[in-house]
Design an enzyme around this catalytic site. Structure first.
Site, PDB file in Angstrom:
ATOM      1  N   ASP A   1      -6.868  11.236   3.137  1.00  0.00           N
ATOM      2  CA  ASP A   1      -7.086  11.564   1.733  1.00  0.00           C
ATOM      3  C   ASP A   1      -8.533  11.990   1.545  1.00  0.00           C
ATOM      4  OD1 ASP A   1      -8.589   8.868   0.421  1.00  0.00           O
ATOM      5  OD2 ASP A   1      -7.414   8.503   2.230  1.00  0.00           O
TER       6      ASP A   1
ATOM      7  N   ASN B   1     -14.219   5.409   4.486  1.00  0.00           N
ATOM      8  CA  ASN B   1     -14.448   4.343   5.469  1.00  0.00           C
ATOM      9  C   ASN B   1     -13.609   4.498   6.738  1.00  0.00           C
ATOM     10  OD1 ASN B   1     -16.476   3.026   4.039  1.00  0.00           O
ATOM     11  ND2 ASN B   1     -14.994   1.881   2.834  1.00  0.00           N
TER      12      ASN B   1
ATOM     13  N   TYR C   1       0.810  -1.222   0.000  1.00  0.00           N
ATOM     14  CA  TYR C   1       0.000   0.000   0.000  1.00  0.00           C
ATOM     15  C   TYR C   1       0.847   1.278   0.000  1.00  0.00           C
ATOM     16  CZ  TYR C   1      -3.763  -3.230   0.968  1.00  0.00           C
ATOM     17  OH  TYR C   1      -4.646  -4.273   0.883  1.00  0.00           O
TER      18      TYR C   1
ATOM     19  N   HIS D   1      -4.656   6.301  -0.863  1.00  0.00           N
ATOM     20  CA  HIS D   1      -5.293   6.165   0.450  1.00  0.00           C
ATOM     21  C   HIS D   1      -4.300   6.393   1.589  1.00  0.00           C
ATOM     22  CE1 HIS D   1      -9.302   5.520   1.680  1.00  0.00           C
ATOM     23  NE2 HIS D   1      -9.349   4.201   1.750  1.00  0.00           N
TER      24      HIS D   1
ATOM     25  N   ASN E   1     -10.144   1.079   7.194  1.00  0.00           N
ATOM     26  CA  ASN E   1     -11.543   1.048   7.616  1.00  0.00           C
ATOM     27  C   ASN E   1     -11.718   0.592   9.063  1.00  0.00           C
ATOM     28  OD1 ASN E   1     -10.732  -1.541   6.876  1.00  0.00           O
ATOM     29  ND2 ASN E   1     -12.768  -2.137   6.157  1.00  0.00           N
TER      30      ASN E   1
ATOM     31  N   TYR F   1      -6.238  -2.052   8.880  1.00  0.00           N
ATOM     32  CA  TYR F   1      -6.614  -1.441   7.617  1.00  0.00           C
ATOM     33  C   TYR F   1      -7.392  -0.163   7.887  1.00  0.00           C
ATOM     34  CZ  TYR F   1      -4.730  -5.457   5.302  1.00  0.00           C
ATOM     35  OH  TYR F   1      -3.861  -6.416   4.855  1.00  0.00           O
TER      36      TYR F   1
END
Length: 184
Positions: free
Chosen positions: A91, A112, A14, A19, A66, A64
């Site tokens: 973001d 999220n 990632y 994100h 979320n 993560y």
């Protein structure tokens, strides 16, 4: 005590994704203060430092994005941090790339990570810096936010994260109203 949180997803896969703007910005701020966010506790990487006489925790949740609220809530509870002393960097699909916006409160806007923070803090009244990443409607939203940042956009976003460092430095000397007036 202040809690400054950069949102993102953990893991090498990632890195350099849209994100992870919160991670990129908070890492740059930490580097600017010659500290590393490398201590682990409560599902997050953090460091603490003192700025202008105030204790500050810099946090990168390692769940993560979320699930960010779960990690933040553990820090808030353990350190007894008032919601007024929390600043979240994330973001924002609704702003053009290169733009940023400071806000006192507001809806998650479909983000999220912010939804999960609101769920666990039981409020949407926390300060935030939202970094614009634009929105390519021709690409699935999940794929877009998890997509790698192009070289062209990386240059623009590097300039924005430089501005976030300035904002965070001013955060300790200006009221949030004055901060919004200066940078929005």
């Amino acid at each position: 005590m202040k809690l400054i949180v950069g949102l993102g997803n953990p893991g090498r896969e990632y890195e350099n994704t849209r994100h992870n703007m919160g991670f990129m910005a908070i890492d740059k701020f930490a580097n600017n203060h010659n500290v590393k966010i490398d201590k682990a506790k409560f599902g997050g990487l953090y460091t603490d430092l003192t700025i202008k006489g105030e204790k500050v925790i810099l946090l990168k949740p390692q769940e993560y994005i979320n699930l960010s609220g779960e990690v933040i809530k553990k820090y808030v509870d353990f350190y007894k941090i008032d919601v007024n002393d929390i600043l979240i960097i994330s973001d924002d699909l609704d702003q053009d790339i290169g733009n940023l916006k400071l806000k006192y409160k507001g809806s998650s806007g479909g983000h999220n990570g912010l939804k999960n923070i609101e769920l666990h803090l039981h409020t949407n009244e926390y300060k935030r810096i939202k970094i614009g990443i634009s929105n390519d409607k021709s690409v699935n939203t999940k794929d877009y936010v998890l997509g790698k940042i192009s070289k062209e956009n990386k240059k623009v976003l590097d300039e924005v994260t430089d501005k976030v460092v300035d904002i965070l430095n001013d955060y300790f000397t200006l009221s949030f109203d004055n901060l919004m007036n200066k940078y929005n």
